[in-house]
Motif scaffolding. Structure first.
Motif, PDB file in Angstrom:
ATOM      1  N   LYS A  58       6.449   9.818  92.867  1.00  0.00           N
ATOM      2  CA  LYS A  58       6.728  10.151  94.264  1.00  0.00           C
ATOM      3  C   LYS A  58       5.763   9.455  95.221  1.00  0.00           C
ATOM      4  CE  LYS A  58       8.630  14.723  93.290  1.00  0.00           C
ATOM      5  NZ  LYS A  58       8.449  16.178  93.438  1.00  0.00           N
ATOM      6  N   HIS A  59       4.514   9.254  94.788  1.00  0.00           N
ATOM      7  CA  HIS A  59       3.476   8.661  95.642  1.00  0.00           C
ATOM      8  C   HIS A  59       2.816   7.479  94.913  1.00  0.00           C
ATOM      9  CE1 HIS A  59       3.882  12.320  98.009  1.00  0.00           C
ATOM     10  NE2 HIS A  59       3.653  13.031  96.925  1.00  0.00           N
ATOM     11  N   PRO A  60       3.508   6.340  94.824  1.00  0.00           N
ATOM     12  CA  PRO A  60       2.968   5.201  94.054  1.00  0.00           C
ATOM     13  C   PRO A  60       1.721   4.569  94.672  1.00  0.00           C
ATOM     14  CG  PRO A  60       4.991   4.573  95.168  1.00  0.00           C
ATOM     15  CD  PRO A  60       4.818   6.041  95.387  1.00  0.00           C
ATOM     16  N   ASN A  61       1.511   4.720  95.960  1.00  0.00           N
ATOM     17  CA  ASN A  61       0.369   4.093  96.623  1.00  0.00           C
ATOM     18  C   ASN A  61      -0.901   4.930  96.542  1.00  0.00           C
ATOM     19  OD1 ASN A  61       1.985   1.933  97.358  1.00  0.00           O
ATOM     20  ND2 ASN A  61       2.573   2.883  99.299  1.00  0.00           N
ATOM     21  N   ASN A  62      -0.803   6.146  96.061  1.00  0.00           N
ATOM     22  CA  ASN A  62      -1.965   7.036  95.990  1.00  0.00           C
ATOM     23  C   ASN A  62      -2.859   6.626  94.823  1.00  0.00           C
ATOM     24  OD1 ASN A  62      -3.722   9.181  96.391  1.00  0.00           O
ATOM     25  ND2 ASN A  62      -2.563  10.491  95.011  1.00  0.00           N
ATOM     26  N   LYS A  63      -4.133   6.355  95.115  1.00  0.00           N
ATOM     27  CA  LYS A  63      -5.099   5.976  94.077  1.00  0.00           C
ATOM     28  C   LYS A  63      -6.158   7.050  93.876  1.00  0.00           C
ATOM     29  CE  LYS A  63      -3.313   1.868  93.655  1.00  0.00           C
ATOM     30  NZ  LYS A  63      -2.545   1.474  92.511  1.00  0.00           N
TER      31      LYS A  63
ATOM     32  N   GLU B 193      -0.474  16.929  82.730  1.00  0.00           N
ATOM     33  CA  GLU B 193       0.015  15.688  82.130  1.00  0.00           C
ATOM     34  C   GLU B 193       1.378  15.322  82.716  1.00  0.00           C
ATOM     35  OE1 GLU B 193       0.099  16.469  77.944  1.00  0.00           O
ATOM     36  OE2 GLU B 193      -2.087  16.399  77.758  1.00  0.00           O
ATOM     37  N   GLU B 194       2.266  16.301  82.772  1.00  0.00           N
ATOM     38  CA  GLU B 194       3.604  16.084  83.316  1.00  0.00           C
ATOM     39  C   GLU B 194       3.556  15.898  84.833  1.00  0.00           C
ATOM     40  OE1 GLU B 194       7.470  18.883  83.866  1.00  0.00           O
ATOM     41  OE2 GLU B 194       6.642  18.801  81.826  1.00  0.00           O
ATOM     42  N   PHE B 195       2.735  16.719  85.497  1.00  0.00           N
ATOM     43  CA  PHE B 195       2.667  16.681  86.952  1.00  0.00           C
ATOM     44  C   PHE B 195       2.150  15.332  87.447  1.00  0.00           C
ATOM     45  CE2 PHE B 195       0.491  17.317  90.999  1.00  0.00           C
ATOM     46  CZ  PHE B 195       1.504  17.897  91.747  1.00  0.00           C
ATOM     47  N   ARG B 196       1.170  14.739  86.762  1.00  0.00           N
ATOM     48  CA  ARG B 196       0.614  13.446  87.182  1.00  0.00           C
ATOM     49  C   ARG B 196       1.696  12.379  87.190  1.00  0.00           C
ATOM     50  NH1 ARG B 196      -3.453  14.702  83.565  1.00  0.00           N
ATOM     51  NH2 ARG B 196      -5.266  15.551  84.600  1.00  0.00           N
ATOM     52  N   GLN B 197       2.535  12.358  86.152  1.00  0.00           N
ATOM     53  CA  GLN B 197       3.610  11.370  86.087  1.00  0.00           C
ATOM     54  C   GLN B 197       4.583  11.544  87.256  1.00  0.00           C
ATOM     55  OE1 GLN B 197       5.275  12.013  82.221  1.00  0.00           O
ATOM     56  NE2 GLN B 197       3.654  10.860  81.168  1.00  0.00           N
ATOM     57  N   GLN B 198       4.963  12.784  87.517  1.00  0.00           N
ATOM     58  CA  GLN B 198       5.884  13.048  88.621  1.00  0.00           C
ATOM     59  C   GLN B 198       5.252  12.668  89.961  1.00  0.00           C
ATOM     60  OE1 GLN B 198       6.807  17.190  88.256  1.00  0.00           O
ATOM     61  NE2 GLN B 198       8.107  16.908  86.445  1.00  0.00           N
ATOM     62  N   TYR B 199       3.982  12.995  90.129  1.00  0.00           N
ATOM     63  CA  TYR B 199       3.294  12.728  91.389  1.00  0.00           C
ATOM     64  C   TYR B 199       3.158  11.220  91.629  1.00  0.00           C
ATOM     65  CZ  TYR B 199       0.110  13.598  95.271  1.00  0.00           C
ATOM     66  OH  TYR B 199      -0.459  13.670  96.527  1.00  0.00           O
ATOM     67  N   LYS B 200       2.894  10.461  90.553  1.00  0.00           N
ATOM     68  CA  LYS B 200       2.766   9.009  90.687  1.00  0.00           C
ATOM     69  C   LYS B 200       4.095   8.369  91.055  1.00  0.00           C
ATOM     70  CE  LYS B 200      -1.241   8.232  87.772  1.00  0.00           C
ATOM     71  NZ  LYS B 200      -1.771   7.572  86.563  1.00  0.00           N
TER      72      LYS B 200
ATOM     73  N   VAL C  29      -7.762  10.369  92.640  1.00  0.00           N
ATOM     74  CA  VAL C  29      -7.603  11.354  91.576  1.00  0.00           C
ATOM     75  C   VAL C  29      -7.719  12.767  92.147  1.00  0.00           C
ATOM     76  CG1 VAL C  29      -8.607  12.197  89.412  1.00  0.00           C
ATOM     77  CG2 VAL C  29      -8.514   9.758  89.865  1.00  0.00           C
ATOM     78  N   SER C  30      -8.610  12.932  93.111  1.00  0.00           N
ATOM     79  CA  SER C  30      -8.834  14.268  93.668  1.00  0.00           C
ATOM     80  C   SER C  30      -7.593  14.805  94.372  1.00  0.00           C
ATOM     81  CB  SER C  30     -10.019  14.259  94.628  1.00  0.00           C
ATOM     82  OG  SER C  30      -9.768  13.405  95.727  1.00  0.00           O
ATOM     83  N   VAL C  31      -6.838  13.932  95.026  1.00  0.00           N
ATOM     84  CA  VAL C  31      -5.627  14.371  95.718  1.00  0.00           C
ATOM     85  C   VAL C  31      -4.599  14.875  94.704  1.00  0.00           C
ATOM     86  CG1 VAL C  31      -3.679  13.581  97.137  1.00  0.00           C
ATOM     87  CG2 VAL C  31      -5.995  12.845  97.680  1.00  0.00           C
ATOM     88  N   VAL C  32      -4.467  14.150  93.601  1.00  0.00           N
ATOM     89  CA  VAL C  32      -3.517  14.557  92.555  1.00  0.00           C
ATOM     90  C   VAL C  32      -3.961  15.888  91.955  1.00  0.00           C
ATOM     91  CG1 VAL C  32      -2.489  13.927  90.345  1.00  0.00           C
ATOM     92  CG2 VAL C  32      -2.936  12.171  92.044  1.00  0.00           C
ATOM     93  N   GLY C  33      -5.257  16.029  91.704  1.00  0.00           N
ATOM     94  CA  GLY C  33      -5.785  17.270  91.132  1.00  0.00           C
ATOM     95  C   GLY C  33      -5.568  18.464  92.035  1.00  0.00           C
ATOM     96  N   LYS C  34      -5.815  18.286  93.318  1.00  0.00           N
ATOM     97  CA  LYS C  34      -5.615  19.384  94.274  1.00  0.00           C
ATOM     98  C   LYS C  34      -4.142  19.765  94.369  1.00  0.00           C
ATOM     99  CE  LYS C  34      -9.666  18.454  97.083  1.00  0.00           C
ATOM    100  NZ  LYS C  34     -10.168  18.016  98.396  1.00  0.00           N
ATOM    101  N   ALA C  35      -3.280  18.757  94.420  1.00  0.00           N
ATOM    102  CA  ALA C  35      -1.846  19.035  94.500  1.00  0.00           C
ATOM    103  C   ALA C  35      -1.375  19.748  93.226  1.00  0.00           C
ATOM    104  CB  ALA C  35      -1.064  17.741  94.698  1.00  0.00           C
TER     105      ALA C  35
END
Length: 145
Positions: free
Chosen positions: A58-63, A49-56, A65-71
């Motif tokens: 840092k990477h606003p153009n990433n759409k 939950e926290e990591f998704r917010q931080q990742y978004k 879901v799998s990339v966020v999950g792997k990271a």
């Protein structure tokens, strides 16, 4: 060429079997109670939950879901036990809250089902009694003798 045609036929047969199997599952599946509390997330999902917010951020153009999950998975694996501790504590708190909600839900369900059983039993008794009266007055039993 022949191999391609036979594969197409096999695919058609498989698709029919899959469709039939899915149809059978739907009828036997229980409906979920919308009032039942949701299960609490594990420590990993609390972290995500926290990591998704931080990742978004840092990477606003990433759409993806799998990339966020792997990271997130890679980051979780690299964390030490001390770094995971706050997420584990939060997950335990949520689990305790869930257990309290489930206990209240089960009590409510037990009270509701006992009242519902009484209603059903009264209803079934009256239906059975009505059926007996109908059978006696129909005269069909006298013809069989």
């Amino acid at each position: 060429m022949k191999g391609g045609k036979s594969n197409a036929k096999a695919d058609n047969k498989l698709s029919v079997k899959k469709g039939a199997a899915k149809a059978g599952r739907k009828s036997s599946k229980k409906e979920k109670d919308p009032n039942k509390p949701k299960r609490p997330p594990s420590a990993f999902f609390v972290f995500m939950e926290e990591f998704r917010q931080q990742y978004k951020e840092k990477h606003p153009n990433n759409k993806s879901v799998s990339v966020v999950g792997k990271a997130g998975g890679d980051k979780w694996k690299s964390l030490s036990d001390a770094e995971k501790a706050p997420y584990i504590d939060q997950a335990e708190k949520r689990k305790k809250e869930y257990e309290k909600k489930m206990e209240a839900y089960n009590k409510k369900l037990a009270q509701g089902s006992s009242a519902a059983e009484e209603d059903e039993s009264d209803k079934s008794r009256s239906e059975v009694h009505d059926d007996e009266e109908d059978d006696e007055g129909s005269g069909e039993e006298e013809d069989d003798d």
